[in-house]
Structure formats: structure tokens, C-alpha cells
Design an enzyme around this catalytic site. Structure first.
Site, PDB file in Angstrom:
ATOM      1  N   LYS A 111       0.915  -1.144  -0.086  1.00  0.00           N
ATOM      2  CA  LYS A 111      -0.042  -0.029  -0.049  1.00  0.00           C
ATOM      3  C   LYS A 111       0.830   1.308  -0.067  1.00  0.00           C
ATOM      4  CE  LYS A 111      -4.191  -1.591   1.904  1.00  0.00           C
ATOM      5  NZ  LYS A 111      -5.228  -1.536   2.885  1.00  0.00           N
ATOM      6  N   LYS A 194      -9.938 -10.759 -10.599  1.00  0.00           N
ATOM      7  CA  LYS A 194     -10.935 -10.826  -9.740  1.00  0.00           C
ATOM      8  C   LYS A 194     -11.927  -9.631  -9.943  1.00  0.00           C
ATOM      9  CE  LYS A 194     -10.489 -11.248  -5.347  1.00  0.00           C
ATOM     10  NZ  LYS A 194     -10.243 -12.019  -4.000  1.00  0.00           N
ATOM     11  N   LYS A 197     -13.333  -3.448  -6.870  1.00  0.00           N
ATOM     12  CA  LYS A 197     -13.639  -2.169  -6.929  1.00  0.00           C
ATOM     13  C   LYS A 197     -12.349  -1.172  -7.267  1.00  0.00           C
ATOM     14  CE  LYS A 197     -13.724  -2.452  -1.858  1.00  0.00           C
ATOM     15  NZ  LYS A 197     -14.682  -2.785  -1.042  1.00  0.00           N
TER      16      LYS A 197
HETATM   17  P1  AMP Z   1     -12.157  -6.359  -0.373  1.00  0.00           P
HETATM   18  O1  AMP Z   1     -13.339  -5.461  -0.741  1.00  0.00           O
HETATM   19  O2  AMP Z   1     -11.404  -6.839  -1.822  1.00  0.00           O
HETATM   20  O3  AMP Z   1     -11.472  -6.217   0.596  1.00  0.00           O
HETATM   21  O4  AMP Z   1     -12.846  -7.878  -0.235  1.00  0.00           O
HETATM   22  C1  AMP Z   1     -13.947  -7.985   1.057  1.00  0.00           C
HETATM   23  C2  AMP Z   1     -14.156  -9.281   0.783  1.00  0.00           C
HETATM   24  O5  AMP Z   1     -14.643  -9.924  -0.150  1.00  0.00           O
HETATM   25  C3  AMP Z   1     -12.903 -10.546   1.129  1.00  0.00           C
HETATM   26  O6  AMP Z   1     -13.426 -11.551   1.845  1.00  0.00           O
HETATM   27  C4  AMP Z   1     -12.765 -10.974  -0.377  1.00  0.00           C
HETATM   28  O7  AMP Z   1     -12.141 -12.311  -0.109  1.00  0.00           O
HETATM   29  C5  AMP Z   1     -13.965 -10.967  -0.880  1.00  0.00           C
HETATM   30  N1  AMP Z   1     -13.888 -10.665  -2.512  1.00  0.00           N
HETATM   31  C6  AMP Z   1     -13.628  -9.561  -2.875  1.00  0.00           C
HETATM   32  N2  AMP Z   1     -13.744  -9.748  -4.141  1.00  0.00           N
HETATM   33  C7  AMP Z   1     -14.084 -10.946  -4.499  1.00  0.00           C
HETATM   34  C8  AMP Z   1     -14.592 -11.646  -5.894  1.00  0.00           C
HETATM   35  N3  AMP Z   1     -14.433 -11.082  -6.934  1.00  0.00           N
HETATM   36  N4  AMP Z   1     -15.061 -12.885  -5.659  1.00  0.00           N
HETATM   37  C9  AMP Z   1     -14.839 -13.443  -4.821  1.00  0.00           C
HETATM   38  N5  AMP Z   1     -14.883 -12.809  -3.326  1.00  0.00           N
HETATM   39  C10 AMP Z   1     -14.339 -11.599  -3.360  1.00  0.00           C
END
Ligand code: AMP
Ligand code: TRP
Length: 328
Positions: A111, A194, A197
Site C-alpha cells: 500500500k 477478480k 472495485k
Molecule cells: P475487499 O473489498 O477486496 O477487501 O474484499 C472483501 C471480501 O470480499 C473479502 O473476503 C474478499 O475475499 C471478498 N471478495 C472480494 N472480491 C471478490 C471476488 N471477486 N470474488 C469473490 N470474493 C471476493
């Protein structure tokens, strides 16, 4: 009963990947273990200078968590800053972890390097100490996390062991566990990445609150491949397989079985889009109701904070007593 803690930062809007990959498994797991779910707004402050944005995102995320089915009578859903013990134990944790240990955290290095020319807060550096406080406050047995967060759970264990050794048995040692398997949702425009956002554009991303017509449009434009065969093969056919996997997450049927029903990409795209619209419809309705009654929504979050505080206050008191701080 095993206590499990999962936390999510209120940064940006929740998308289909977050829902199918993380939130839905939380809902399914809430009756099996004593589940605590924190909306970690203080962690989000490490990378924003706009606390009001965090506040609004916190409220929306709270509505999402209840709308997807976390039951306030079963799971403990709370906002981190509402339980002041997090900040209090966070400081104590900062004094139990070394500069060297924090310097080795790969998430910080990542980061910080991405923000090279921007403001890098000290909070971004000490973030794992606050995360350790989150985990240890609840006598947490299990923390379901993906690879990227394992190091933070490991350092929490190290801190807990060190504290217990220095000041006497105080904290339960937490363990990182594999999250309940959810679907892995890929970007509709770039199915090798994946859904996220942080992707450059949102044409491949389905937000949980997205308008049905826009959802349909995005699925119809989903990238597939230049063949015509509908087959589940993540390596060779990432776009088609992603659609099959999303459809499978909506219907409960195996993606391989679904594949046999289609001979063309068009109907697969339409059916998947429609299945997602139907899956999200009741969630969107509950979300809108909750957002329209802010008083009720905040009452639900206060209830969660109350339950969280009962556990957190006892742990903080124990830690302060073992440290030998002068009682007030
Ligand atoms: P993040 O917003 O990336 O911190 O993700 C929050 C949660 O959502 C975490 O548990 C990630 O593993 C899950 N997550 C984020 N993006 C995906 C995706 N494209 N597919 C499945 N799980 C996701
Ligand atoms: N650092 C986690 C993330 O970026 C969020 C988090 C904060 C967390 N405190 C936690 C996760 C405690 C599990 C337990 O996703």
C-alpha cells in the site's frame, strides 16, 4: 461455542464478488459459530482524509449486512468506532509490537509503495496493531481470512503470545482459518482478474445495489471468447466459466451441469443476468427499506455495538489490570 470474527472495511460499494465470495458465506455460517462482524471504519481512516465519506459508507455497509441476511439477534454486527475499546487496546498493542515487525508486513509495503507520492499515514503503518486489538478483544478463536490477511493474523498471535508471556495469561490465541468457500467472481470485461472495485472501469463490475437494467446490460456485454462452445473450463474459457459459476451460485446447480443446457453464449448471458437480478431483488428491497429508516438501522448497529462492548470491555479491563495500569 467457537467464536469467529470477520471484519470488512467500509471503502466503496459492495459488489457481487464481495457478496458471493464473502458475505453470503457469513450469513450461512451465522448459526454454526458465535459470529462477530465488524465494520472497521477506523481501518478505513488510514487511507482517507475524508472521514464523512467513511461515515456514509459505514451506514450503507451496515444496511447491506442486514439486507443480505445477517440477523441482529444471532450475529453481532457492529461498527468498530462505536466500541471505543478498539482504540484503547490498539494503543496497548502498538506498544507490544516492534517497528521491525511492522516494517515486514507485506500489505503495508504494497500500500505504501502505491501511495509513494501521497500522504502515508502512521496509521497505515500501525494498522496491524489495531487489527490485533480487533481480534484479541473478542477472545476470538478463528479468523477466516484469505492469503493477503494471514500475515496480520500471525502477527496478532505473536503479539498475544508475547503479552501473555510478559504479563500473564490474558488473551485467547486466535487462528487464521480458511473462509467458508464462496464463489470467486471474475471481472465481466476481464475474466482473468477478480471482480474488484479497484479495477480501472466498472463495466465489468456488478454493484450489489445496481439497477436491474444496468445489470442486464453488463451481462449482455460480458467478454467471452471467439469459440461458440459452452463448456466449464476456467483455464481455457475464463469468461464463459465465470458466467457459469455466477449462474451456479444463483441456482445451486453445478456449473458443469448448467453448461450442458446451452449451445450459445447469448442465452447464457441473459439467463445469468436475470438470475443475478432475481437474487439481488429482495436484498435491494430490504436495503432500500433500511436506508429509508435510518433511525431503525442505527438502532440495529447500536444493538450490535452493545453486545460487542460487553465482551470487549471485559478483555480490555483484563489487559489493563495485567499490565498494572493504575485503575481510575
Ligand atoms: P475487499 O473489498 O477486496 O477487501 O474484499 C472483501 C471480501 O470480499 C473479502 O473476503 C474478499 O475475499 C471478498 N471478495 C472480494 N472480491 C471478490 C471476488 N471477486 N470474488 C469473490 N470474493 C471476493
Ligand atoms: N485488514 C482486513 C482487510 O483489509 C480488515 C480487518 C480489520 C480485519 N480488522 C480485522 C479482518 C480483524 C479480520 C479480523 O480486509
Amino acid at each position: 461455542m467457537t467464536r469467529v470474527l470477520s471484519c470488512i472495511q467500509p471503502t466503496g460499494d459492495v459488489h457481487l464478488g464481495n457478496f458471493l465470495g464473502a458475505l453470503r458465506p457469513w450469513v450461512e455460517g451465522q448459526h454454526e459459530k458465535d459470529a462477530f462482524h465488524g465494520i472497521v471504519d477506523l481501518h478505513a481512516l488510514t487511507i482517507t482524509e475524508q472521514p464523512d465519506v467513511v461515515g456514509q459508507a459505514t451506514l450503507r455497509l451496515g444496511a447491506v449486512l442486514f439486507a443480505v441476511g445477517l440477523d441482529p439477534d444471532v450475529a453481532t454486527v457492529f461498527v468498530q468506532s462505536h466500541v471505543t475499546e478498539h482504540s484503547q487496546l490498539g494503543w496497548i498493542m502498538e506498544c507490544q509490537v516492534s517497528f521491525g515487525e511492522l516494517s515486514r508486513m507485506t500489505q503495508f509495503k504494497d500500500k505504501a509503495s502505491k501511495r509513494e507520492h501521497e500522504f502515508i499515514s502512521a496509521g497505515l503503518f500501525t494498522y496491524p496493531a489495531l487489527q490485533a486489538a480487533d481480534i484479541l478483544l473478542y477472545d476470538t478463536d478463528e479468523v477466516p481470512v484469505g492469503e493477503d490477511q494471514r500475515q496480520h493474523v500471525e502477527i496478532t498471535r505473536d503479539i498475544a503470545i508475547r503479552f501473555n508471556h510478559r504479563f500473564g495469561d490474558t488473551f485467547v490465541l486466535p487462528k487464521a482459518v480458511m473462509p467458508k468457500a464462496g464463489a470467486r467472481v471474475m471481472d465481466l470485461q476481464d475474466p482473468s482478474s477478480k471482480m474488484s472495485k479497484s479495477a480501472g472501469s466498472d463495466t465489468g463490475l456488478i454493484s450489489l445495489m445496481e439497477d436491474p437494467a444496468d445489470i442486464m446490460k453488463k451481462f449482455k456485454r460480458a467478454v467471452t471468447d471467439s469459440e461458440t462452445e459452452v463448456r466449464y473450463d476456467r483455464e481455457a474459457k475464463p469468461g464463459v466459466s465465470n458466467l457459469l459459476e455466477i449462474l451456479s451460485a444463483c441456482t445451486g446447480e453445478a456449473p458443469q451441469d448448467l453448461a450442458t443446457r446451452y449451445t450459445q453464449y447469448g442465452p447464457l448471458k441473459t439467463d445469468t443476468g436475470e438470475a443475478v437480478v432475481e437474487l439481488l431483488r429482495p436484498i435491494q428491497a430490504r436495503y432500500n427499506e433500511l436506508m429509508a429508516d435510518r433511525g431503525e438501522l442505527q438502532a440495529l448497529l447500536r444493538k450490535g455495538a452493545g453486545k460487542a462492548r460487553e465482551v470487549a470491555a471485559a478483555t480490555l479491563e483484563r489487559a489493563q489490570a495485567h499490565l498494572g495500569l493504575l485503575p481510575a
